[in-house]
Design an enzyme around this catalytic site. Structure first.
Site, PDB file in Angstrom:
ATOM      1  N   CYS B 102       0.859  -1.173   0.000  1.00  0.00           N
ATOM      2  CA  CYS B 102       0.000   0.000   0.000  1.00  0.00           C
ATOM      3  C   CYS B 102       0.893   1.220   0.000  1.00  0.00           C
ATOM      4  O   CYS B 102       1.736   1.364   0.878  1.00  0.00           O
ATOM      5  CB  CYS B 102      -0.903   0.018   1.219  1.00  0.00           C
ATOM      6  SG  CYS B 102      -0.205  -0.809   2.616  1.00  0.00           S
ATOM      7  N   ILE B 103       0.763   2.036  -1.004  1.00  0.00           N
ATOM      8  CA  ILE B 103       1.572   3.247  -1.026  1.00  0.00           C
ATOM      9  C   ILE B 103       0.664   4.442  -1.216  1.00  0.00           C
ATOM     10  O   ILE B 103      -0.468   4.286  -1.579  1.00  0.00           O
ATOM     11  CB  ILE B 103       2.650   3.237  -2.133  1.00  0.00           C
ATOM     12  CG1 ILE B 103       2.025   2.983  -3.493  1.00  0.00           C
ATOM     13  CG2 ILE B 103       3.712   2.230  -1.810  1.00  0.00           C
ATOM     14  CD1 ILE B 103       2.947   3.234  -4.637  1.00  0.00           C
TER      15      ILE B 103
END
Ligand SMILES: Cc1cc2nc3c(=O)[nH]c(=O)nc-3n(C[C@H](O)[C@H](O)[C@H](O)COP(=O)(O)OP(=O)(O)OC[C@H]3O[C@@H](n4cnc5c(N)ncnc54)[C@H](O)[C@@H]3O)c2cc1C
Lengths: 409, 103
Positions: B102-103
């Site tokens: 998750c960025i």
């Protein structure tokens, strides 16, 4: 007097100081904020500097311009948080006690984590643009560069503002086209991700955009070292990419202070409850901004949405009520695509970026996952909003909770 | 969700072949999944798999950096043990969910 201590006076810490000073009675609460530096950088502006669109003067202001009256400000490096004793040690031996602590120490780039990155070509043919020094050095380099292999490499996940490297290559495409050099500059985007972005729809849309601009992508690449002599980056599996100019997004890490305090994960991000924003195991510590290990983007917009949740939950905590706000991981990022246009993504922990219109369903004015001129203005207006509204903790006309209205499934 | 016969037992897996119930994992199951991935498991592999399982059971996130700092292997060796996509392969063989980035 009760004491609220805020560590870090960047985007998140400054916002919270402003919000809490308005909210907490002056004769009951003492608020102190600590930072090592006196200058506030508008970090989103770093992206524009290499291409001469902004100068250094456009992105710096004294931090003191943004603190409200009635907040104690200390400029000092922070040594350690002793959470079990409710105190913080500063570098010069000063000890600060607190009743409640907000950690807002952000994330920093750590080029030293990749062998060969910060070596003899650093800021000569190898650059970063996540620091003012890197962005300015690259601007100088681009002024006389005659072309070659331009490689943009993301060293490791997670990194702040996940769309910035994409915007960088879109800008580079436009910049070298306008200078009549595009046929001499080969642009390659090298990422540890399996594609242009994380989630399916945004990855597809942004991947197609890269292709249409003749930008190559090398996915699943985890850089192990930079070879300065032969000018190539090498990944753990032995894959190699040659460069003439390397623009790196170095490993991002939380401040070493977090490691010294024993509050972080492998990357020095503070272990944080993703809904309440409370630090793990410490009821009187809250975490906001890039410093937290939340499974969402590290971005100013996220810090802004989280600030409203934190304000509400903090009031619950001090009044002994159960928490009434829950953070959903809301992120909202304008993406510059070059030539005065941009796109926009809006998402949270559970919902991937979807197409549609924002913030008003069917009306916009902004288009989600669409390339429009209005989206570009959104980004440009953001700088004004940042200095004048966001940092000062004033209301922004956007819900902190992500809205499904206007999105197409 | 589907079940799959691995090493003679019925195991619950998702559409990508990751175990949906980590407690159904055994060394035999690991050996079998590894074979499908073209990997012959050694003691070193098992040390890494145990480390991964412990981390996940404790609710901690997995990173290549974390595994590289585990004292069991460095990042380079981790890539050699699980060539290609080490984290994806190692979690599949360890019977835990695929890590999400998750960025
Ligand atoms: C190139 C680039 C482009 C970006 N574009 C966007 C964008 O378009 N939209 C968006 O929403 N976000 C964007 N961001 C991200 C955004 O700038 C950050 O997410 C945001 O600034 C995070 O705020 P923060 O308060 O958590 O951290 P910061 O603002 O980084 O503040 C942390 C503060 O803590 C201080 N500190 C840390 N450790 C110590 C210590 N030990 N002692 C004393 N002080 C300490 C630091 O000096 C710093 O002032 C971008 C970032 C970059 C680099």
């Amino acid at each position: 007097m009760k004491k609220l201590l805020i560590l870090g006076a960047g985007t998140a810490g400054t916002m919270m100081a402003n919000k809490m000073r308005k909210k907490l009675a002056r004769d009951e609460w003492d608020i102190t904020i600590v930072d090592q530096f006196k200058t506030h950088y508008y970090q989103p502006g770093f992206l524009f500097i290499p291409f001469g669109l902004y100068t250094k003067e456009d992105v710096v202001k004294p931090k003191s311009d943004f603190f409200p009256i009635g907040v104690n400000v200390i400029y000092s490096s922070i040594e350690k948080i002793v959470a079990n004793e409710n105190k913080v040690l500063l570098a010069d031996g000063v000890v600060l006690n607190y009743d409640y602590l907000f950690i807002a120490t952000g994330t920093r780039t750590a080029p030293e984590e990749t062998p060969g990155l910060k070596d003899k070509l650093w800021h000569k043919e190898i650059f970063d643009f996540y620091t003012i020094e890197g962005a300015v050095a690259l601007n100088k380099f681009f002024k006389t560069w005659q072309g070659g292999e331009l490689v943009v490499n993301i060293a490791e996940l997670p990194y702040k503002c996940p769309v910035a490297p994409l915007e960088f290559v879109f800008f580079a495409d436009a910049f070298f086209t306008e200078r009549g050099l595009r046929d001499k500059v080969k642009i390659t985007y090298v990422t540890p991700l399996p594609g242009a972005f994380t989630k399916p729809r945004a990855t597809k849309m942004l991947g197609e955009l890269l292709k249409s601009k003749n930008i190559n992508i090398v996915p699943d690449f985890n850089v192990a070292e930079v070879d300065n002599d032969n000018k190539k980056i090498i990944d753990y599996a032995g894959k190699e990419v040659k460069f003439d100019c390397l623009v790196s997004i170095p490993t991002n890490m939380g401040d070493a202070l977090i490691e010294r305090s024993g509050l972080g994960d492998d990357m020095n991000y503070v272990l944080t409850d993703k809904h309440t924003l409370q630090a793990k195991d410490h009821k009187n510590i809250f975490v906001i901004g890039d410093a937290a290990n939340l499974p969402t983007s590290k971005a100013g917009s996220v810090a802004h949405f989280a600030s409203e949740i934190l304000e509400e939950n903090f009031m619950c905590a001090i009044e002994g009520r159960p928490y009434t706000a829950s953070f959903d991981g809301h992120a909202n990022c304008y993406i510059e695509t070059g030539y005065g246009k941009g796109t926009l993504i809006d998402f949270n922990y559970d919902t991937e970026p979807l197409p549609g219109s924002f913030p008003f369903p069917g009306v916009g004015p902004f288009g989600l996952l669409k390339v429009t001129r209005t989206n570009h203005y959104g980004k440009m207006i953001f700088r004004w909003l940042y200095w004048h509204i966001l940092l000062k903790g004033r209301e922004m006309p956007i819900d902190s909770e992500m809205q499904m209205a206007g999105k197409k499934l | 969700m589907a079940t799959k016969t691995i090493a003679g037992v019925n195991i619950n897996v998702n559409e990508e072949g990751y175990l949906t119930d980590p407690s159904e994992w055994t060394r035999e199951v690991a050996t079998e999944i590894a074979k499908e991935e073209g990997i012959e498991l050694t003691d070193k592999h098992f040390e890494v798999l145990e480390f991964i399982r412990n981390k996940v059971m404790n609710g901690e996130g997995l990173t290549i950096r974390g595994i590289g700092k585990s004292g069991i292997v460095d990042a380079k060796t981790f890539y050699q043990l699980f060539p290609g996509a080490p984290l994806k392969k190692a979690t599949k063989i360890a019977g835990v969910p695929k890590p999400v980035s998750c960025i």
